[in-house]
Design a protein around this motif. Sequence first.
Motif, PDB file in Angstrom:
ATOM      1  N   ILE B   5      -1.481  12.209   1.813  1.00  0.00           N
ATOM      2  CA  ILE B   5      -0.750  11.061   1.798  1.00  0.00           C
ATOM      3  C   ILE B   5       0.313  11.203   3.019  1.00  0.00           C
ATOM      4  O   ILE B   5       0.832  12.248   3.287  1.00  0.00           O
ATOM      5  N   CYS B  10       4.251   5.777   3.980  1.00  0.00           N
ATOM      6  CA  CYS B  10       4.304   5.320   2.393  1.00  0.00           C
ATOM      7  C   CYS B  10       5.466   4.504   2.308  1.00  0.00           C
ATOM      8  O   CYS B  10       6.742   4.936   2.396  1.00  0.00           O
ATOM      9  N   CYS B  11       5.210   2.999   1.617  1.00  0.00           N
ATOM     10  CA  CYS B  11       6.536   2.412   1.345  1.00  0.00           C
ATOM     11  C   CYS B  11       6.805   2.327  -0.040  1.00  0.00           C
ATOM     12  O   CYS B  11       7.630   1.248  -0.447  1.00  0.00           O
ATOM     13  N   ALA B  12       6.475   3.242  -0.884  1.00  0.00           N
ATOM     14  CA  ALA B  12       6.860   3.368  -2.227  1.00  0.00           C
ATOM     15  C   ALA B  12       6.129   2.119  -3.181  1.00  0.00           C
ATOM     16  O   ALA B  12       7.209   1.995  -4.078  1.00  0.00           O
ATOM     17  N   SER B  13       5.254   1.574  -2.846  1.00  0.00           N
ATOM     18  CA  SER B  13       4.848   0.499  -3.571  1.00  0.00           C
ATOM     19  C   SER B  13       4.528   0.891  -4.950  1.00  0.00           C
ATOM     20  O   SER B  13       4.344  -0.110  -5.827  1.00  0.00           O
ATOM     21  N   GLY B  14       3.908   1.977  -5.129  1.00  0.00           N
ATOM     22  CA  GLY B  14       3.369   2.569  -6.422  1.00  0.00           C
ATOM     23  C   GLY B  14       1.877   1.977  -6.844  1.00  0.00           C
ATOM     24  O   GLY B  14       1.519   2.176  -7.990  1.00  0.00           O
ATOM     25  N   LEU B  15       1.321   1.223  -5.941  1.00  0.00           N
ATOM     26  CA  LEU B  15       0.009   0.827  -6.126  1.00  0.00           C
ATOM     27  C   LEU B  15      -1.084   1.762  -6.574  1.00  0.00           C
ATOM     28  O   LEU B  15      -1.693   1.441  -7.449  1.00  0.00           O
ATOM     29  N   CYS B  16      -1.132   2.878  -5.727  1.00  0.00           N
ATOM     30  CA  CYS B  16      -1.797   3.946  -6.032  1.00  0.00           C
ATOM     31  C   CYS B  16      -1.771   4.509  -7.291  1.00  0.00           C
ATOM     32  O   CYS B  16      -2.901   4.928  -8.060  1.00  0.00           O
ATOM     33  N   ALA B  33       4.848   8.485  -2.867  1.00  0.00           N
ATOM     34  CA  ALA B  33       3.898   8.838  -3.522  1.00  0.00           C
ATOM     35  C   ALA B  33       3.681  10.219  -3.530  1.00  0.00           C
ATOM     36  O   ALA B  33       3.729  10.764  -2.677  1.00  0.00           O
ATOM     37  N   CYS B  55      -3.543   0.205  -0.699  1.00  0.00           N
ATOM     38  CA  CYS B  55      -2.125   0.863  -0.075  1.00  0.00           C
ATOM     39  C   CYS B  55      -1.447  -0.153   0.780  1.00  0.00           C
ATOM     40  O   CYS B  55      -2.358  -0.241   2.429  1.00  0.00           O
ATOM     41  N   PRO B  56      -0.710  -0.831   0.585  1.00  0.00           N
ATOM     42  CA  PRO B  56      -0.107  -1.738   1.821  1.00  0.00           C
ATOM     43  C   PRO B  56       0.301  -1.049   2.970  1.00  0.00           C
ATOM     44  O   PRO B  56       0.562  -1.641   3.937  1.00  0.00           O
ATOM     45  N   ALA B  57       0.142   0.380   3.210  1.00  0.00           N
ATOM     46  CA  ALA B  57       1.112   0.943   4.287  1.00  0.00           C
ATOM     47  C   ALA B  57      -0.014   1.902   4.865  1.00  0.00           C
ATOM     48  O   ALA B  57      -0.021   2.325   5.743  1.00  0.00           O
ATOM     49  N   ALA B  59      -1.298   4.629   3.975  1.00  0.00           N
ATOM     50  CA  ALA B  59      -0.859   5.979   4.159  1.00  0.00           C
ATOM     51  C   ALA B  59      -2.006   6.784   3.388  1.00  0.00           C
ATOM     52  O   ALA B  59      -1.475   8.136   3.245  1.00  0.00           O
ATOM     53  N   ILE B  60      -2.816   6.473   2.604  1.00  0.00           N
ATOM     54  CA  ILE B  60      -3.824   7.572   1.849  1.00  0.00           C
ATOM     55  C   ILE B  60      -4.906   7.835   2.736  1.00  0.00           C
ATOM     56  O   ILE B  60      -5.817   6.730   3.399  1.00  0.00           O
TER      57      ILE B  60
END
Lengths: 404, 64
Positions: B5, B10-16, B33, B55-57, B59-60
């Motif tokens: 990650i 990472c924008c901390a969306s928590g979607l993952c 994350a 992931c909207p960023a 980042a993964i």
Amino acid sequence: MTGENVLDYPFDQPKALEAPREWAEARATCPVTHVRMPSGDVAGLVTGYDEARALLSDPRFNRRLDHEGAARTSTTEDGGMFNRENKALSQMMSEGHRRYRRLISPAFTVKKMEAWRPRIQQMTDELLDAMLAKGAPAELRAEFALPLPVRVICALLGASAEDQGRFAHWSDVLMTTTKYTQAEVDEARREFEAYASDLVEEKRANPREDLLSELTQISDSEDGRLSHAELISTVVGILVAGHETTSNQIVKMTALLLEDRQLYEAVIADPSLVPGAVEEALRLDPVGGLGIPRFISEDIEVGGEPVPAGTTLFVNLSAADRDERKFPDADRFDPCRPNAQQHLAFSAGPRFCIGQTLARVELQVVLDTFVRRLPELRLRDDPDALRIRTGVVATGLEELWVTW
Amino acid sequence: MKITIDEELCCASGLCTVKAGEVFDQRDEDGIAVLLAEAPAAEHHDAVREAAAVCPAAAIHIME
Ligand code: SF4
């Protein structure tokens, strides 16, 4: 930008639930289309998925339009909400943005938002009970879609439910593009900030189990992590963003599902389609509004086309979400679409909507409750007669009459 | 499969965490994350791929 036909923006939409044809035309012609804002200024419009996503994720550019030469979005003298000078907000939006986001993000984690689901269910049921008691037909926006997110956000912030009407008015005024005068905007902003400041003081004196009390602790940590001004802007931001956009989306989701009633019936038959239907309603938002502004501060290329420094671009999320290259058969509402959740309704990149989990929970609870409790829900009027709210940034439908 | 990650992105969306709760969690201090498993078991691979896609960023990162 000269010699070519500059289209007036936002585009006319003769049918509220159908995307403007200019979106597809713009996407097919070039990565950046030139458009004229209500203020008369010219800006660039981005309608492709990959181009939109790349711009939203580019940390060099943000939505602040208070630069010299940036396009004005509104007919008020200050140019509209994106053009207003606001020191705390400027900080939050630019260099300090990352720091700021990391400070407030812990209050919005998926676990914390999911914990609100039972309360949201309860509020949904109460509002629905009241609507059913009054009898059909009902105007869904006024009787259900506006009050629900306001109640949720009040509970979340620990604000009194009696203040709902007041800040609904303030946020409406602040989001104006043509509807209010400069004096009205200034007054609304003053009153709203004073209200937010009082609310913060109250939480500081009597902290409780709500999000604002949590944020107050961060600002009081005395290491300057979150300033009072930032806290006020945060409260105003949460109230504005949390109420209007979710209300509009509840109405649009319901309209889309009832316009083609087979869709609604499919969800009744299989409620496991609720999350997928919520995502498709977000992706297929037919009322794209202006989109998200980006002030381009250095020369770049968008989809291979040069864009000079000083350009204002509008990234239209709804238009990008109908890009066939990303979503095959893009105009079709498909609750089983495998990549639906990759839509840009909540933007992308460092400024991805912090309230998206809360919005998703609200929309899921609402749709799940509708299909369970209102299997006979129908539109009262011909969908072609639905009208779009104009003159404000957050666009939705004027009203939605339903029967059951 | 190995996952990383990018915390900067990472924008901390928590979607993952919604897509693959056994593999991703959100840190309490900043919502960023964290990996619960750097090399997740085969049964989680599809969910991890979905998480990376959504992931909207962006980042993964996955190495298969
Ligand atoms: S989905 Fe991406 S941005 Fe969101 S928490 Fe996970 S890694 Fe971070």
